[in-house]
Write a protein that holds these residues in place. Structure first.
Motif, short mmCIF file in Angstrom:
data_model
loop_
_atom_site.label_atom_id
_atom_site.label_comp_id
_atom_site.label_asym_id
_atom_site.label_seq_id
_atom_site.Cartn_x
_atom_site.Cartn_y
_atom_site.Cartn_z
N ARG A 153 142.39 71.00 -64.36
CA ARG A 153 141.15 71.72 -64.03
C ARG A 153 141.19 72.34 -62.64
N ARG A 202 130.41 71.54 -58.85
CA ARG A 202 130.00 72.53 -59.84
C ARG A 202 128.75 73.30 -59.40
N GLU A 216 131.48 67.63 -61.06
CA GLU A 216 131.76 67.65 -62.50
C GLU A 216 132.90 66.71 -62.87
N LEU A 217 133.89 66.58 -62.00
CA LEU A 217 135.09 65.83 -62.36
C LEU A 217 135.04 64.37 -61.96
N SER A 219 131.98 62.68 -61.72
CA SER A 219 130.71 62.15 -62.25
C SER A 219 129.85 61.52 -61.15
N ASN A 250 131.91 61.57 -68.49
CA ASN A 250 130.67 62.28 -68.21
C ASN A 250 130.93 63.39 -67.20
N PHE A 251 130.30 64.55 -67.43
CA PHE A 251 130.59 65.73 -66.63
C PHE A 251 129.28 66.37 -66.16
N ASN A 266 123.71 65.62 -67.39
CA ASN A 266 124.98 64.92 -67.63
C ASN A 266 125.49 65.20 -69.03
#
Length: 365
Positions: A153, A202, A216-217, A219, A250-251, A266
């Protein structure tokens, strides 16, 4: 299925909802920008039809004067499209411009200009606005270089969103690929604010002297304190977005600060988390998760007027629906109203002050 929102047209709020369409990347089953009527007393929602057919309007922004809605067109060759809003909640296309990159995923009204984040190449582009509110060709692009430890990513820069810093002047570019907030001031890049490696920032929200960032990565929700004198920020801590370790499961998506709380959507936990703001803003404490449907993306706070409650309206992308949550004025925790509105792959919810637009239009006639 839609809900009834009562008989008083003037009491209804207007929401525009962006979706993925068959010709966007990624593709989806939406038809463009949808119009939704929202009852601020009950949280009920009703369809108002498709307001504009445009490719992949995955993020929307509003410009007040003249009343204009901007939509990114999330495709390999990204564009930004502007629409005039009238008192009947109709959207009339003003034109579009290339965004200077692929997969544009965020747009921010900056007053005399408008900014776009291009995810694919990491470039943020700022466009001047014409007198009619339309973005002008030849916007200035701000590329980036770098990478992060999550190799699938973070192989390169990925600008995911933009936010104005607490000083009201600096523009922060939230770069998921390089774990940083890039700082731009007076139209020039002036540095970057580092986040812990693997954060994958994010979206960000500003409240007072603090910037809150959804990772995002990792959480997590991160706290940064803005230093007005230095024109930068210091990372002062973070908490698990859902209250527990959930890396890779979870992101977090959207983040918003409202009335002493921070809210995070989430994807994975499929809930909106409520984080209480402590120590004057320097610390977040997880207090609740509220289920909202599959893969919640963007959400908005619909503020109540007079005795109306505040609500969150959440776009559940994979649930093909909007959910409305009533925010408890005492605890700040949103509770499900039970109201849902079916819309294919909703990804962004934009409140627009239609009654103000209507009054202004009447005054100039």
């Amino acid at each position: 299925m839609g809900d009834s929102v009562g008989d008083s047209t003037n009491n209804r709020r207007l929401l525009f909802v962006g979706t993925y369409t068959p010709d966007s990347d990624p593709p989806g089953g939406g038809e463009g920008i949808y119009r939704v009527r929202f009852d601020p007393e009950t949280g009920a929602m009703a369809h108002g039809g498709v307001a504009a057919r445009t490719p992949g309007p995955s993020f929307l922004a509003f410009h007040a004067d003249p009343p204009t809605v901007y939509a990114v067109n999330e495709r390999a060759e990204g564009t930004l499209t502007a629409f005039r809003v009238d008192g009947d909640a109709e959207l009339a296309e003003l034109g579009s411009v290339p965004t200077g990159g692929g997969s544009p995923c965020h747009v921010l009204d900056l007053g005399s200009s408008v900014g776009v984040a291009n995810y694919a190449n990491g470039t943020a582009t700022v466009f001047p606005l014409g007198a009619d509110g339309a973005p002008q060709a030849g916007g200035r692009g701000f590329p980036n270089t770098g990478s992060g430890p999550v190799t699938d990513r973070q192989e390169g820069p990925h600008a995911h969103s933009l936010v104005v810093a607490p000083d009201g002047e600096s523009l922060l570019v939230v770069d998921l690929g390089t774990d940083e907030l890039r700082v731009h001031r007076a139209g020039e890049p002036v540095g970057a604010i580092a986040l812990p490696p693997g954060t994958g920032p994010r979206h960000a929200a500003v409240s007072g002297e603090y910037v809150y960032v959804a990772g995002e990565l990792d959480s997590r929700a991160h706290v940064l304190r803005w230093d007005a004198e230095a024109g930068t920020a210091e990372h002062v801590g973070s908490v698990h977005a859902t209250g527990e370790e959930a890396v890779g499961k979870n992101f977090p998506g959207e983040i918003a600060a409202h009335d002493g709380h921070v809210y995070v959507s989430n994807r994975g936990a499929d809930a909106v988390s409520t984080l209480a703001v402590r120590d004057g803003g320097a610390r977040l404490e997880h207090v609740a998760n509220t289920a909202v449907g599959a893969w919640p993306r963007n959400f908005t706070v619909v503020r109540g007027h007079r005795d109306e409650p505040d609500h969150l309206v959440v776009a559940a992308q994979n649930g093909d629906s909007l959910a409305s949550l009533r925010i408890d004025p005492g605890t700040g925790i949103p509770a499900d109203t039970g109201h849902r509105l079916e819309i294919p792959v909703p990804v962004c919810v934009l409140p627009v002050p239609i009654n103000r637009i209507r009054r202004a239009g009447t005054a100039t006639e």
